[in-house]
Design an enzyme around this catalytic site. Structure first.
Site, short mmCIF file in Angstrom:
data_model
loop_
_atom_site.label_atom_id
_atom_site.label_comp_id
_atom_site.label_asym_id
_atom_site.label_seq_id
_atom_site.Cartn_x
_atom_site.Cartn_y
_atom_site.Cartn_z
N TYR A 170 33.18 36.16 42.62
CA TYR A 170 34.17 37.59 42.81
C TYR A 170 32.78 38.32 43.85
O TYR A 170 33.53 39.20 43.90
CB TYR A 170 34.46 38.23 41.53
CG TYR A 170 35.08 37.11 40.84
CD1 TYR A 170 36.55 37.35 40.52
CD2 TYR A 170 34.75 36.95 39.40
CE1 TYR A 170 37.01 36.77 39.46
CE2 TYR A 170 35.31 36.02 38.73
CZ TYR A 170 36.49 36.26 39.33
OH TYR A 170 37.00 35.50 37.93
N GLU B 129 39.93 28.21 31.03
CA GLU B 129 39.73 28.93 32.77
C GLU B 129 38.65 28.99 33.07
O GLU B 129 39.03 30.60 33.88
CB GLU B 129 41.54 29.84 32.96
CG GLU B 129 42.15 29.38 32.14
CD GLU B 129 43.67 30.43 32.39
OE1 GLU B 129 43.18 30.66 32.72
OE2 GLU B 129 44.25 29.64 32.35
N GLY C 276 35.49 30.68 35.44
CA GLY C 276 35.23 30.48 36.55
C GLY C 276 33.90 31.24 36.85
O GLY C 276 33.22 30.95 36.80
N ARG C 277 33.83 33.20 36.35
CA ARG C 277 32.25 33.42 36.78
C ARG C 277 31.90 31.97 35.98
O ARG C 277 30.24 32.38 36.41
CB ARG C 277 32.32 34.81 35.80
CG ARG C 277 31.64 35.18 36.01
CD ARG C 277 31.60 36.98 35.42
NE ARG C 277 32.39 37.48 35.14
CZ ARG C 277 33.04 38.42 36.05
NH1 ARG C 277 32.08 38.68 36.54
NH2 ARG C 277 33.93 39.21 36.48
N CYS D 39 30.20 52.93 56.31
CA CYS D 39 30.67 54.35 56.08
C CYS D 39 31.63 54.70 54.68
O CYS D 39 32.38 55.23 55.39
CB CYS D 39 31.13 55.17 57.14
SG CYS D 39 30.12 54.11 58.95
N GLU D 40 31.09 54.16 53.94
CA GLU D 40 31.88 54.65 52.72
C GLU D 40 30.38 55.38 51.19
O GLU D 40 29.39 55.48 51.93
CB GLU D 40 31.82 53.22 51.87
CG GLU D 40 33.69 53.60 52.30
CD GLU D 40 34.79 54.24 52.29
OE1 GLU D 40 35.01 55.63 51.45
OE2 GLU D 40 35.53 54.50 53.29
N ARG E 237 31.86 44.00 44.05
CA ARG E 237 31.99 44.58 43.00
C ARG E 237 30.61 45.94 42.70
O ARG E 237 31.59 46.23 41.56
CB ARG E 237 31.11 43.22 42.47
CG ARG E 237 31.67 41.94 42.30
CD ARG E 237 31.30 40.68 41.12
NE ARG E 237 31.60 41.09 39.86
CZ ARG E 237 30.20 42.02 39.05
NH1 ARG E 237 28.98 41.95 39.62
NH2 ARG E 237 30.84 42.20 37.66
C1 LIG Z 1 44.28 33.95 33.62
C2 LIG Z 1 42.78 34.14 34.44
N1 LIG Z 1 42.51 32.65 33.80
C3 LIG Z 1 40.74 33.01 34.07
C4 LIG Z 1 40.76 33.82 34.68
C5 LIG Z 1 38.77 33.55 35.42
O1 LIG Z 1 37.97 35.02 34.42
P1 LIG Z 1 36.28 34.73 34.46
O2 LIG Z 1 35.85 34.36 36.18
O3 LIG Z 1 36.04 36.31 33.90
O4 LIG Z 1 36.16 33.54 33.89
C6 LIG Z 1 40.82 35.12 35.33
C7 LIG Z 1 40.62 36.02 35.92
O5 LIG Z 1 40.42 37.26 35.96
C8 LIG Z 1 42.12 35.45 34.73
O6 LIG Z 1 43.09 36.31 35.56
#
Ligand SMILES: Cc1ncc(COP(=O)(O)O)c(C=O)c1O
Length: 412
Positions: A367, A274, A276-277, A339-340, A309
């Site tokens: 993100y 899975e 993402g990043r 303003c932080e 981030r």
């Molecule tokens: C259940 C789950 N899968 C996959 C990801 C993707 O993680 P990443 O973007 O670090 O690959 C996340 C991110 O927090 C997640 O919570």
């Protein structure tokens, strides 16, 4: 590797000079490189040499439907964590049998929507969730495919806020005895079918040892689950692979997959990841203009509402001037207009910059936009997708109308 490169002293995304985009659409603006996304997906897919696999892109990291479409065209599935993300995946006509539903707080409506659309699996994160899914399945006369998300109890991931796979974290089920008790329960349930075992140990993980331990843990637990009579169809090792935000070295998807294939060589299940990043992180930048110079501060027009981030995780992003010039570098604190005091995008960042210059905040694809907000009544930035020598606005800059769209004026 990405496709943001200097050519003759000017920063390009693929074949497009980024000054052109800044001029046409203004700043702040997110820019994504299609070629970079496709390249990363290919690296993941080609890494699997021995095992059947499915890459379920983590929608939360970058959820624009045009980006999801690129990934769908590459045969990716999707890892979702909300009804909204489910709708995004269905909107682009993803095969529901490629959708995994994770998350600790699935509501009745979200569960029913997943059931009615016959998604691949719900990754169950608690005993209560299991009973709730079973109840909804029974009321609707369905048999629902589920996986148990267990806690491999591996301590990994960057910042404390992005560690997820330890005992005591809010995610997943532990100890393993409880996982086995629930596996027995599911085996005897008329409305649930256990088809997978899942985990996700955290994000921005820079060492392969954590993944190796996770693979060993998942194998051992799968062997125990075999004895309960359930027939697992997939093992899901989650996402989390780190990427270089500065000059840090991070493992490649190829190395990750080779460890997984080695540790799980005796198992027959499909492997799900899975990421993402590591797919979208360095495929995106945030363009921002230097509005003012004040002492050692560069005051830019992007802020924590555009890119959270640095304020949230103390994350470090490299920042480049679109005009390459390494002479007269100075150390800057780069801040936004919100303003932080925490609205700091970078500290002690060495570069050459003048008022009016356009900067690229790098590695902002994951993100980034998805965490943006309207704080300080700032409109959200546009998202622009570059494909070779073409570019398209895939989300328009918001307007004042968008800002107050759902507000009700008592004076009208
Ligand atoms: C259940 C789950 N899968 C996959 C990801 C993707 O993680 P990443 O973007 O670090 O690959 C996340 C991110 O927090 C997640 O919570």
């Amino acid at each position: 590797m990405d496709y943001f490169l200097y050519k003759n002293g000017e920063l390009f995304c693929e074949e497009i000079n980024l000054q052109e985009i800044a001029k046409e659409f203004g700043t702040p603006a997110y820019v994504y490189s299609k070629k970079t996304i496709e390249r990363h997906i290919n690296v993941y897919k080609n890494a699997f040499q021995k095992k059947d696999s499915l890459i379920c892109f983590s929608v939360k990291s970058l959820s624009n439907i045009s980006i999801l479409n690129i990934l769908k065209e590459k045969d990716c599935g999707f890892d979702i964590v909300s009804g909204g993300e489910l709708q995004r995946a269905l909107h682009i006509k993803t095969n529901p049998k490629k959708i995994i539903f994770s998350g600790v707080g699935k509501s009745n409506e979200e569960i029913l929507k997943g059931i009615n659309n016959e998604i691949l699996s719900f990754n169950i994160e608690s005993e209560s969730e299991l009973f709730r899914i079973e109840k909804i399945a029974s009321e609707n006369n369905k048999v629902v495919d589920v996986a148990i998300r267990f806690n491999p109890e591996v301590d990994s991931g960057g910042h404390e806020y992005i560690k997820t796979g330890r005992k005591g974290d809010k995610f997943g089920i532990s100890p393993n005895d409880l996982v086995l008790k629930l596996s027995h329960y599911i085996y005897n349930s008329k409305h649930l079918r256990l088809i997978g075992l899942a985990c996700h140990i955290g994000s921005q993980i820079g060492d392969l040892e954590s993944y190796k331990l996770t693979a060993i843990n998942i194998r051992q637990l799968a062997e125990e689950i075999d004895k309960t009579g359930n027939e697992l169809k997939f093992l899901d090792l989650g996402g989390g692979l780190g990427i270089p935000y500065n000059s840090d070295k991070t493992p490649s998807p190829k190395d990750l997959v080779s460890i997984i294939e080695e540790e799980l060589k005796d198992r027959n299940e499909k492997i799900i990841l899975e990421p993402g990043r590591s797919i979208t992180g360095n495929a995106g930048i945030l363009l921002t203009k230097v509005e003012y110079i004040k002492d050692n501060f560069l005051v830019v027009d992007a802020a924590m509402n555009d890119l959270l981030r640095p304020a949230l995780y103390d994350a470090k992003h490299d920042i480049w001037n679109l005009k390459q010039n390494d002479s007269d570098n100075k150390k800057w604190t780069i801040v936004g207009p919100v303003c932080e005091s925490s609205d700091i995008l970078a500290k002690d960042h060495e570069m050459n910059a003048s008022e009016g210059d356009i900067l690229a905040i790098k590695t902002a694809g994951a993100y980034g936009f998805v965490m943006s907000s309207n704080y300080n009544s700032r409109v959200r930035a546009p998202e622009i997708l570059v494909d070779n020598n073409q570019y398209t606005v895939i989300r328009k800059r918001e307007s004042f109308k968008d800002l107050i769209r759902n507000e009700v004026s008592l004076n009208d």
